[in-house]
Design a protein around this motif. Structure first.
Motif, PDB file in Angstrom:
ATOM      1  N   ASN A   9       0.816  -1.221   0.000  1.00  0.00           N
ATOM      2  CA  ASN A   9       0.000   0.000   0.000  1.00  0.00           C
ATOM      3  C   ASN A   9       0.847   1.268   0.000  1.00  0.00           C
ATOM      4  N   LYS A  10       1.906   1.274   0.830  1.00  0.00           N
ATOM      5  CA  LYS A  10       2.763   2.463   0.882  1.00  0.00           C
ATOM      6  C   LYS A  10       3.551   2.613  -0.408  1.00  0.00           C
ATOM      7  N   PHE A  11       3.982   1.495  -0.978  1.00  0.00           N
ATOM      8  CA  PHE A  11       4.682   1.511  -2.264  1.00  0.00           C
ATOM      9  C   PHE A  11       3.810   2.155  -3.338  1.00  0.00           C
ATOM     10  N   GLU A  12       2.552   1.718  -3.418  1.00  0.00           N
ATOM     11  CA  GLU A  12       1.645   2.247  -4.424  1.00  0.00           C
ATOM     12  C   GLU A  12       1.329   3.713  -4.182  1.00  0.00           C
ATOM     13  N   GLN A  13       1.177   4.091  -2.921  1.00  0.00           N
ATOM     14  CA  GLN A  13       0.868   5.483  -2.602  1.00  0.00           C
ATOM     15  C   GLN A  13       2.003   6.414  -3.013  1.00  0.00           C
ATOM     16  N   ILE A  14       3.231   5.989  -2.809  1.00  0.00           N
ATOM     17  CA  ILE A  14       4.382   6.792  -3.218  1.00  0.00           C
ATOM     18  C   ILE A  14       4.401   6.955  -4.739  1.00  0.00           C
ATOM     19  N   CYS A  15       4.133   5.871  -5.461  1.00  0.00           N
ATOM     20  CA  CYS A  15       4.104   5.938  -6.930  1.00  0.00           C
ATOM     21  C   CYS A  15       3.032   6.915  -7.412  1.00  0.00           C
ATOM     22  N   ILE A  16       1.869   6.878  -6.768  1.00  0.00           N
ATOM     23  CA  ILE A  16       0.777   7.775  -7.137  1.00  0.00           C
ATOM     24  C   ILE A  16       1.128   9.220  -6.821  1.00  0.00           C
ATOM     25  N   GLU A  17       1.710   9.455  -5.655  1.00  0.00           N
ATOM     26  CA  GLU A  17       2.085  10.816  -5.254  1.00  0.00           C
ATOM     27  C   GLU A  17       3.157  11.381  -6.177  1.00  0.00           C
ATOM     28  N   PHE A  18       4.139  10.556  -6.537  1.00  0.00           N
ATOM     29  CA  PHE A  18       5.210  11.034  -7.416  1.00  0.00           C
ATOM     30  C   PHE A  18       4.674  11.299  -8.816  1.00  0.00           C
ATOM     31  N   SER A  19       3.747  10.482  -9.273  1.00  0.00           N
ATOM     32  CA  SER A  19       3.118  10.708 -10.580  1.00  0.00           C
ATOM     33  C   SER A  19       2.401  12.043 -10.596  1.00  0.00           C
ATOM     34  N   SER A  20       1.699  12.336  -9.512  1.00  0.00           N
ATOM     35  CA  SER A  20       0.994  13.620  -9.401  1.00  0.00           C
ATOM     36  C   SER A  20       1.984  14.773  -9.383  1.00  0.00           C
ATOM     37  N   LEU A  21       3.099  14.590  -8.697  1.00  0.00           N
ATOM     38  CA  LEU A  21       4.148  15.619  -8.643  1.00  0.00           C
ATOM     39  C   LEU A  21       4.670  15.926 -10.050  1.00  0.00           C
ATOM     40  N   LEU A  22       4.880  14.879 -10.849  1.00  0.00           N
ATOM     41  CA  LEU A  22       5.372  15.075 -12.216  1.00  0.00           C
ATOM     42  C   LEU A  22       4.362  15.829 -13.067  1.00  0.00           C
ATOM     43  N   ARG A  23       3.100  15.463 -12.946  1.00  0.00           N
ATOM     44  CA  ARG A  23       2.064  16.152 -13.721  1.00  0.00           C
ATOM     45  C   ARG A  23       2.041  17.651 -13.407  1.00  0.00           C
ATOM     46  N   ASN A  24       2.187  17.975 -12.146  1.00  0.00           N
ATOM     47  CA  ASN A  24       2.114  19.376 -11.721  1.00  0.00           C
ATOM     48  C   ASN A  24       3.387  20.150 -12.031  1.00  0.00           C
ATOM     49  N   SER A  25       4.482  19.452 -12.328  1.00  0.00           N
ATOM     50  CA  SER A  25       5.774  20.108 -12.544  1.00  0.00           C
ATOM     51  C   SER A  25       6.143  20.245 -14.012  1.00  0.00           C
ATOM     52  N   LEU A  26       5.385  19.598 -14.896  1.00  0.00           N
ATOM     53  CA  LEU A  26       5.751  19.567 -16.305  1.00  0.00           C
ATOM     54  C   LEU A  26       4.691  20.223 -17.184  1.00  0.00           C
ATOM     55  N   ARG A  27       5.056  20.473 -18.429  1.00  0.00           N
ATOM     56  CA  ARG A  27       4.127  21.059 -19.380  1.00  0.00           C
ATOM     57  C   ARG A  27       3.137  20.006 -19.869  1.00  0.00           C
ATOM     58  N   ARG A  28       2.039  20.481 -20.430  1.00  0.00           N
ATOM     59  CA  ARG A  28       1.039  19.547 -20.950  1.00  0.00           C
ATOM     60  C   ARG A  28       1.552  18.800 -22.180  1.00  0.00           C
ATOM     61  N   VAL A  29       2.509  19.392 -22.898  1.00  0.00           N
ATOM     62  CA  VAL A  29       3.039  18.735 -24.093  1.00  0.00           C
ATOM     63  C   VAL A  29       4.053  17.647 -23.746  1.00  0.00           C
ATOM     64  N   ASP A  30       4.545  17.640 -22.520  1.00  0.00           N
ATOM     65  CA  ASP A  30       5.501  16.613 -22.104  1.00  0.00           C
ATOM     66  C   ASP A  30       4.763  15.304 -21.832  1.00  0.00           C
ATOM     67  N   LEU A  31       5.292  14.219 -22.342  1.00  0.00           N
ATOM     68  CA  LEU A  31       4.671  12.906 -22.146  1.00  0.00           C
ATOM     69  C   LEU A  31       5.336  12.209 -20.967  1.00  0.00           C
ATOM     70  N   ILE A  32       4.536  11.803 -19.990  1.00  0.00           N
ATOM     71  CA  ILE A  32       5.045  11.126 -18.798  1.00  0.00           C
ATOM     72  C   ILE A  32       4.618   9.670 -18.857  1.00  0.00           C
TER      73      ILE A  32
END
Length: 248
Positions: A127-150
């Motif tokens: 559960n903690k592993f998955e939560q970290i992955c989700i949180e980091f994914s959200s961090l990337l979305r908020n830090s990058l442009r919409r044209v950047d593919l994650i």
């Protein structure tokens, strides 16, 4: 949720009839709720037919599903994080290389790995592993442009394809992500004891290569170099040979 809807005699026709009866509700709210625990009698084909009629899927307890805009998009994205998968990433890399060649432009590829994530999974659970992955994914979305593919590849490797981005600019973006990761995610009380480090490898077209497959390989090698260092680290791809064939 309707008990009678998902009894042993359930069929796709029965569901579609039910949808028709509540069409006014759907038109107003654009929502349909299905109790999947009572839909085991439906075949996979029937479920595909049902989901394909709607613009999106939201499953209770699985917030990542809300990222999908249609059922076909499920084939392109990771279920846990909602990020694009490796297959789609490789397709887009080839497209961006072709576009960059045509317009004499550049693009950069950034690979990131959260060090000690496997250790966290073993010590603190899935559960903690998955939560970290989700949180980091959200961090990337908020830090990058919409044209950047994650995208996410393998177990815990995150990849960002950045069109129209020089190598110098990619390093600046990597440093910004590193700073946000340390100041926001690691500062959260839930992750204070995880002692994670962000490792990053960057490759660039056309400075490092003019081949789509090699762009990925060089980014992986740079990430491997970063994994050998301590703390947060950004490493750049390098070539032994500076000669390149001319752009087509």
């Amino acid at each position: 949720q309707s008990e009678w809807l998902f009894d042993n005699s359930a069929s796709i026709d029965k569901i579609l009839l039910y949808e028709k009866e509540i069409s006014s509700f759907l038109d107003k709210n654009n929502v349909i709720v299905i109790d999947c625990y009572k839909s085991s009698s439906l075949s996979g084909t029937d479920m595909v037919k049902l989901f394909a009629c709607h613009d999106g899927i939201l499953v209770e307890g699985e917030p990542s599903f809300s990222y999908f805009t249609n059922f076909n998009e499920l084939a392109l994205k990771d279920v846990l994080t909602g990020l694009y998968n490796e297959r789609y990433l490789l397709e887009r890399i080839s497209e961006e290389i072709f576009r960059a060649k045509r317009f004499r432009s550049s693009c950069s590829l950034m690979m990131m790995n959260l060090e000690k994530l496997d250790e966290i999974k073993n010590n603190y659970g899935q559960n903690k592993f998955e939560q970290i992955c989700i949180e980091f994914s959200s961090l990337l979305r908020n830090s990058l442009r919409r044209v950047d593919l994650i995208a996410t590849v393998k177990k815990n490797c995150f990849v960002v394809l950045m069109p129209e981005t020089s190598k110098k600019r990619a390093v600046m973006i990597g440093e910004r992500i590193q700073k946000v990761f340390e100041q926001k995610l690691l500062a959260m009380e839930a992750y204070a004891d995880t002692n994670m480090f962000l490792k990053t490898g960057i490759s660039n077209f056309p400075l490092d290569t003019r081949d789509a497959e090699e762009l990925t390989v060089l980014a992986e090698e740079a990430l491997s170099d970063a994994m050998k260092e301590t703390g947060h680290r950004i490493c750049l791809a390098h070539r032994d040979n500076d000669w390149f064939p001319p752009l087509d």
